[in-house]
Structure formats: structure tokens, C-alpha cells
Design an enzyme around this catalytic site. Structure first.
Site, PDB file in Angstrom:
ATOM      1  CG  ASP A 208      -1.739   1.213   1.371  1.00  0.00           C
ATOM      2  OD1 ASP A 208      -2.316   1.620   0.343  1.00  0.00           O
ATOM      3  OD2 ASP A 208      -1.828   1.777   2.473  1.00  0.00           O
TER       4      ASP A 208
ATOM      5  CG  ASP B 182      -1.969   7.554   0.602  1.00  0.00           C
ATOM      6  OD1 ASP B 182      -1.184   8.480   0.434  1.00  0.00           O
ATOM      7  OD2 ASP B 182      -2.920   7.306  -0.176  1.00  0.00           O
TER       8      ASP B 182
END
Lengths: 309, 309
Positions: free
Chosen positions: A35, A37
């Protein structure tokens, strides 16, 4: 650091990352899915040690893939952002929910002559255009949307794509609502339903779950979700990398999207506490999602393997 | 007219209004509770025959009560609107969801020194102030809300009230989200969750369900709903009118708010098709809510009783 995490968490199903199990994980995994963020960066600030850790993993021959629910950018724009923070990542290593929305329409043979109304930002518009579709709407639609409302039956909107939109307003919500409620068969596609995200490294902001929730509220319908935790993107990853999911490890900061996506896909999972999930969230009795491993931040992989980086 | 409704609806539990059952209803009911949007008016346009029908009911000695989920106005502002369309209604015959939100806080002894953040319009602000509370926010909060976000911990927000807000923006949603997620014990109060409404008589617009859905999406919490179908307001009606609910009839255009409110309260119920509900919605197999009576519009009461009005 990883060792600072309280021992109580260890009683849950998740294992704290240690030198031993990090080595085992590295030995058994061929691709790491990240991922962005809260794992790679917070807003525009790179998280400490990320660059060296990615270099280390690449030096070990691992494939690196970036799977992000943030739909505000296209793959091209993400590659540019990686470059701007000093990390070299190619467009085809990036799987964003903006790309997923366009691919969902493509895979499902959405008619090219129909329009796609977008409550969201540039990333969705760009990916839709790249895939040969005609988007309407987007971030800076304010007055135009009032005009559009009066033209509803002239415009052949066959799908509404909803993602994070920092420029959300009543007219955008109105037009999206009308399309879904009144155009027979109109698709309601959500890039993702993240409750909050880190647009800056200072504070949490509403995520796409905000705009999606608003349209659920007006249409009383559930969307087709194409981002995590939906495994829709996994077919594209498998096609590109030809690695079984059991040899992939999903690294994320969020239980209900990243870790669930990894588990739904049959990947190994590693939760990092550098983003939105706190250790207390993991321990909360209401939480049903437990990653295989957990650690403070991505760079722990580097520190725990005593390597030369 | 009522007789134009298809016979197939009759197979459901609801009865079409006829001369006979209208007379029976009038004989057995002492108070009529009316929804406003879609029953009395559409936007600013009075629905045909409403004024004469209300005069007729008053002439028969019936109590008239107006129970509206539309929170954009206060009771005072509603009385003014009734006056502007030529109907004489006093403030204390009006029970709006804006009033309900203020009364919920009052009944639950919400501390006066705490602030109430409002995603909504003037009606909520006015009712909160009348009840002695300090509202923040409201319709025209744009730049100010950016400043507020940086002051979160200085402001003692103990409740967020969410209603219909045509001026909704990202910063309002952000501030409301932060208050609920980060202020311990902060209440999340929804005036109502109507999916759509008629702000004008031309088209449906998003209802408060839009803004409430957005905040549900960011907080992953369910709100306390004070408007219909919640029966919260019924205690106030009972106190004022001293009439048992079995002698009240709720007249509305919406199944999931008006008719459900009536049924939840033990009232008789009458659905009118002059608003958002179509006959096909009532017949839809997924619909579980069936009013006792149904008819085309409120004025059918007048037409079916062959009176002199």
C-alpha cells in the site's frame, strides 16, 4: 521500533516481526505488494527508511508492486510522484483504484458510446480516457454540473464512478444520484471505501468512503468496489508477474482494506503501524482482521535482517 | 384521482381511500399528522386542494400537526412559509427535525458549555440557539472551517448534528469527521436519513441521507436519528395534544420515514402519491412497509366526503 510494541498484542493471532521470521518471510516470498499512503509515504513526505528498504528488496530479486486505493492519481501520475520522492518505480508496477475502475469497465465490455460520470479527481478521468472511455465530471465541476442536471436525459450516462473528491459539492452528488436512480442499469462503481486517509502527514482527512457513503445514502444501493479489499486487481497482478499468491506478501497500514485484500487473495500479510491503524485498533475486541505479521514501519524489514544497506 | 390507482395494489395490505373508509377514518381520528414536502407542498408550490382540505379538517374539530424531516428551517421559519402560501399554522403545531435535534440534546441534558457542530442549514442553527446551545458551522462555513480544523482541540465539540446541507463541502465533512472520531463521547445526531427530497417541484435532490451517509462512511458509526421514522418527537406531540396515538393518523408520501413513523408510534397511516413514492415502490416485492390507506393526494379526503368546501 518493532520491539516497542506491547506484548499484549502478541496474544492475538498476529506475530511481531523478528529477525528470525523476517528471514523466513524473505525466503518464502517472491513479490511484495505495498500500500502507499501510510506505508511508503504520508501525504508528500516519504516515511523514514522506505527508500533503502525497497532497494534492499530489489537487490534480493523480489518483485515490488504498489497497490493503492487512493484514486486521485493515475498510474502515470503515481510513477511521477515516486520519482519526485527519489524512488524509481515503473507505471506497470502500480495498481491504483483509478486504474481498477477503468479496467472494471473494460473487462465488463462497458459500451464505449456511453458516458461515465465521475465524482472524483484527475486520476480517474485519466485512466478512463486511457482505456478509451468518455468521462464526465471530475474535480472542478461546479457550475457545469448545474447545467448537466438539466440535460440528464440527453446524456447517456451508463456508469457513475465514485472516489475521493476534495472538491465534493451538492451538485456533483445530485447528478450522480440522478444517474444511478433514474438511468436504468446505470452502474455504481466505488474505487474504494476507505473511511479516512492521509492527504498530508499532519492529519487524517475523509477518504473515498465519505463520497461513496453519500451516494449510498441517496440511492440506497451498494456499490461495486474495485479497490482493496476487493480482489478484482489480483487477476491483473497474476497476469503480469506469474507468481502464485502464496508467494506474495501484502504490506499495508489498514486492516479493512490492505490486510483483508491480502487475506482474500491468499497472500501473506504484514501490518505496519506507520499509517492509520493503531495497535489498539488491532486489539479491539470488535476487530476480526488479524495480519500474519505486524511491525512498526516498513524499514523494520531492513533493520531486522542486519544487512549492509 | 384515487380511483385511477391500479387494482393490483389492492391485493397488498393497503386499502385505497373510498368515500366509506374516509368517513370512518374521519370519525375515528382526532388528530392528523402531516408530512410537508410531497404532501402539503413541493418545494415552494402548494399542492392542489391542500388549503381547502386543511380548512375542512379544522372545521370538523381535528387537531392538525405538521411533522417534517426537512431540517433546513426552524419552526418559526416553517410558520412563515405556511403563511406565505396562504395557510395559517402556528409554530407549536410544527414538529421539524431541526427542532427534534435541539430537543434531543435538551432532554439528554447536553452540557451547555459544550459546542454543537452543525453540518446543515439555518433551521438547525436557530433551533439550537433557541434551546440555549452554542452551534458552530452551518451552511456558509467554507474558509472558516479550514481554520476550525486547526483548532480542534481548543473547541469543545460534544455533538455533531447532520442534516440536509446544500452547501456541503470537503472541509465541513472533514471537521465533522474529526469531532466524532477524535473527541471522546462526541454524539453523532442525524436529523433524518431521507435519500432524496423535493427542494423544487421539478426534480428530486439529495436528502439528508446524503450528508449522513458521508459521515457514516468516514466514522463507520451509525447516527442517533431524531426525525422520522424515529418516534422521538411523539412524546412532545402527546404532551401537547393529549390524544392517544390510536386516534392520530399520519399522512405522508414516504414509506421508510412517514409511514414507518406512524406505524412505530401506533398511529393510523395514509400514504399519498403526490411526493416521492410511486405506486410501483409500494408494490415492489422488496418493500415491507404497507400503510393502512393510500390515495393520490391529500385533497382526496375532501373530494371523497362530498362536503361543501
Amino acid at each position: 521500533m518493532a520491539t516497542e510494541l506491547s506484548q499484549s498484542t502478541l496474544k492475538e493471532k498476529s506475530q511481531l516481526l523478528t529477525s528470525l521470521n523476517t528471514q523466513n518471510l524473505l525466503d518464502s516470498v517472491d513479490a511484495f505488494l505495498f500500500d502507499c499512503d501510510g506505508v511508503i509515504w504520508k501525504g508528500d513526505s516519504l516515511i523514514d527508511g522506505v527508500s533503502d528498504t525497497l532497494d534492499f528488496l530489489r537487490s534480493m530479486g523480489k518483485e515490488l508492486v504498489f497497490v493503492t486505493n487512493n484514486s486521485t492519481k493515475s498510474r502515470r501520475q503515481y510513477a511521477k510522484k515516486f520519482h519526485s520522492v527519489g524512488i524509481s518505480v515503473s507505471e506497470d508496477e502500480i495498481f491504483s483504484s483509478s486504474f481498477a475502475a477503468a479496467m472494471y469497465l473494460k473487462v465488463n465490455k462497458f459500451p464505449k458510446e456511453k458516458k461515465v460520470y465521475v465524482i472524483g479527481e484527475e486520476g480517474i478521468l485519466e485512466e478512463l480516457e486511457l482505456a478509451g472511455f468518455t468521462p464526465l465530471g471530475g474535480p472542478h465541476l461546479i457550475l457545469l454540473s448545474i447545467v448537466l442536471c438539466t440535460m440528464l436525459h440527453l446524456l447517456q450516462v451508463g456508469a457513475v464512478v465514485v472516489g475521493l473528491d476534495q472538491y465534493i459539492n451538492f451538485y456533483k452528488l445530485h447528478y450522480g444520484t440522478l444517474c444511478i436512480r433514474e438511468n436504468p442499469g446505470c452502474l455504481f462503481i466505488a474505487t474504494n471505501r476507505d473511511a479516512v486517509g492521509n492527504l498530508t502527514d499532519l492529519q487524517e482527512w475523509p477518504g473515498a468512503g465519505c463520497m461513496v457513503g453519500a451516494i449510498c445514502g441517496t440511492t440506497q444501493k451498494d456499490p461495486i468496489v474495485v479497490g482493496k479489499p476487493s480482489t478484482f486487481l489480483m487477476d491483473f497482478l497474476l497476469e503480469k508477474f506469474n507468481i502464485p499468491t502464496s508467494k506474495m506478501c501484502m504490506v499495508g497500514d489498514r486492516l479493512d482494506t490492505d490486510i483483508l485484500f491480502g487475506q482474500n487473495s491468499g497472500c501473506r500479510t504484514l501490518l505496519v503501524f506507520s499509517g492509520v491503524t493503531k495497535e489498539s485498533d488491532l486489539q479491539d475486541p470488535s476487530n476480526q482482521i488479524h495480519p500474519e505479521y505486524m511491525t512498526t514501519a516498513l524499514s523494520d524489514i531492513l533493520h531486522l535482517t542486519n544487512n549492509k544497506f
